[in-house]
Design a protein around this motif. Structure first.
Motif, PDB file in Angstrom:
ATOM      1  N   VAL A 106       1.729  -0.957  -1.984  1.00  0.00           N
ATOM      2  CA  VAL A 106       1.602  -2.094  -1.286  1.00  0.00           C
ATOM      3  C   VAL A 106       2.324  -2.190  -0.326  1.00  0.00           C
ATOM      4  O   VAL A 106       3.421  -1.700  -0.042  1.00  0.00           O
ATOM      5  CB  VAL A 106       2.158  -2.955  -2.338  1.00  0.00           C
ATOM      6  CG1 VAL A 106       1.945  -4.357  -1.737  1.00  0.00           C
ATOM      7  CG2 VAL A 106       1.261  -3.011  -3.703  1.00  0.00           C
ATOM      8  N   SER A 107       1.487  -2.757   1.017  1.00  0.00           N
ATOM      9  CA  SER A 107       2.563  -2.817   2.093  1.00  0.00           C
ATOM     10  C   SER A 107       2.741  -4.404   2.372  1.00  0.00           C
ATOM     11  O   SER A 107       1.843  -5.178   2.556  1.00  0.00           O
ATOM     12  CB  SER A 107       1.516  -2.580   3.424  1.00  0.00           C
ATOM     13  OG  SER A 107       1.356  -1.353   3.230  1.00  0.00           O
ATOM     14  N   ALA A 166       8.772  -2.655  11.165  1.00  0.00           N
ATOM     15  CA  ALA A 166       8.028  -1.608  10.276  1.00  0.00           C
ATOM     16  C   ALA A 166       7.760  -1.896   9.122  1.00  0.00           C
ATOM     17  O   ALA A 166       8.626  -2.290   8.226  1.00  0.00           O
ATOM     18  CB  ALA A 166       8.594  -0.343  10.571  1.00  0.00           C
ATOM     19  N   ALA A 167       6.622  -1.820   8.654  1.00  0.00           N
ATOM     20  CA  ALA A 167       5.971  -1.976   7.181  1.00  0.00           C
ATOM     21  C   ALA A 167       6.598  -0.913   6.219  1.00  0.00           C
ATOM     22  O   ALA A 167       6.351   0.106   6.677  1.00  0.00           O
ATOM     23  CB  ALA A 167       4.646  -2.296   7.154  1.00  0.00           C
ATOM     24  N   GLN A 221       5.805   1.661  -3.728  1.00  0.00           N
ATOM     25  CA  GLN A 221       4.754   2.169  -4.723  1.00  0.00           C
ATOM     26  C   GLN A 221       4.763   1.449  -5.934  1.00  0.00           C
ATOM     27  O   GLN A 221       5.781   0.642  -6.414  1.00  0.00           O
ATOM     28  CB  GLN A 221       5.439   3.605  -5.141  1.00  0.00           C
ATOM     29  CG  GLN A 221       4.496   4.134  -6.173  1.00  0.00           C
ATOM     30  CD  GLN A 221       4.886   5.694  -6.542  1.00  0.00           C
ATOM     31  OE1 GLN A 221       6.264   5.703  -7.023  1.00  0.00           O
ATOM     32  NE2 GLN A 221       4.046   6.616  -6.384  1.00  0.00           N
ATOM     33  N   THR A 222       3.409   1.106  -6.551  1.00  0.00           N
ATOM     34  CA  THR A 222       3.325   0.367  -7.665  1.00  0.00           C
ATOM     35  C   THR A 222       3.188   1.351  -8.892  1.00  0.00           C
ATOM     36  O   THR A 222       2.264   2.240  -8.507  1.00  0.00           O
ATOM     37  CB  THR A 222       2.454  -0.803  -7.560  1.00  0.00           C
ATOM     38  OG1 THR A 222       1.144  -0.050  -7.117  1.00  0.00           O
ATOM     39  CG2 THR A 222       2.775  -1.845  -6.534  1.00  0.00           C
ATOM     40  N   VAL A 223       3.516   1.082  -9.874  1.00  0.00           N
ATOM     41  CA  VAL A 223       3.086   1.793 -11.144  1.00  0.00           C
ATOM     42  C   VAL A 223       2.748   1.120 -12.076  1.00  0.00           C
ATOM     43  O   VAL A 223       3.315   0.032 -12.682  1.00  0.00           O
ATOM     44  CB  VAL A 223       4.174   2.722 -11.797  1.00  0.00           C
ATOM     45  CG1 VAL A 223       3.949   3.745 -12.824  1.00  0.00           C
ATOM     46  CG2 VAL A 223       5.077   3.592 -10.511  1.00  0.00           C
ATOM     47  N   LYS A 224       1.522   1.489 -12.873  1.00  0.00           N
ATOM     48  CA  LYS A 224       0.859   0.757 -14.051  1.00  0.00           C
ATOM     49  C   LYS A 224       0.536   1.554 -15.123  1.00  0.00           C
ATOM     50  O   LYS A 224       0.092   2.709 -14.924  1.00  0.00           O
ATOM     51  CB  LYS A 224      -0.393   0.090 -13.571  1.00  0.00           C
ATOM     52  CG  LYS A 224      -0.881  -0.794 -14.413  1.00  0.00           C
ATOM     53  CD  LYS A 224      -2.369  -1.368 -13.686  1.00  0.00           C
ATOM     54  CE  LYS A 224      -1.821  -2.645 -12.672  1.00  0.00           C
ATOM     55  NZ  LYS A 224      -3.051  -3.250 -12.099  1.00  0.00           N
ATOM     56  N   LEU A 225       0.840   1.311 -16.316  1.00  0.00           N
ATOM     57  CA  LEU A 225       0.579   1.872 -17.509  1.00  0.00           C
ATOM     58  C   LEU A 225      -0.582   1.324 -18.255  1.00  0.00           C
ATOM     59  O   LEU A 225      -0.774   0.006 -18.319  1.00  0.00           O
ATOM     60  CB  LEU A 225       1.803   1.997 -18.441  1.00  0.00           C
ATOM     61  CG  LEU A 225       1.645   2.734 -19.768  1.00  0.00           C
ATOM     62  CD1 LEU A 225       1.699   4.043 -19.647  1.00  0.00           C
ATOM     63  CD2 LEU A 225       2.628   1.868 -20.919  1.00  0.00           C
TER      64      LEU A 225
END
Length: 126
Positions: A59-60, A67-68, A72-76
């Motif tokens: 995700v930005s 500076a963007a 990190q996204t984590v999904k189970l």
């Protein structure tokens, strides 16, 4: 006659057949010593080696002129038959990788055939 339950069960089995990872679900629970009657908290494994899938994304966040930073996204993805309480430790083993400990960041998004849980790296029990 169409058997909806049978179709839904087959759909669930098809989704779960794509799970290549496994996880252990651990809760921080009070445990009472039968001799001393003293209660202390310990990690208690409530589910072991449950099939699952971990998905990663980025995700930005919107920034104004700076500076963007990529987040990190984590999904189970896991069976909706498993009750994972908010704050549980979820230790995921991916094929060929060392196990990684995560914690779930809230209530799962539950669907007919699976549930999705946003994860973050496990830091400590709160």
């Amino acid at each position: 006659m169409i058997d909806i339950r049978s179709i839904m069960q087959k759909t669930k089995e098809a989704i779960e057949s794509m799970y290549q990872d496994t996880c252990n679900i651990i809760e921080w629970q009070p445990v009472t010593d039968p001799e001393t009657k003293k209660t202390t908290f310990h990690e208690v494994t409530v589910y072991e080696n449950k099939p699952c899938k971990v998905s990663f994304g980025t995700v930005s966040p919107s920034t104004s002129g700076e500076a963007a930073e990529q987040i990190q996204t984590v999904k189970l993805f896991i069976s909706c038959d498993i009750n994972i309480k908010p704050g549980s430790k979820i230790v995921v083993t991916r094929e060929g990788y060392e196990p990684v400990a995560y914690s779930n960041s809230g209530k799962p998004s539950t669907f007919t055939n699976h549930q999705e849980i946003a994860l973050k790296l496990f830091e400590r029990w709160s």
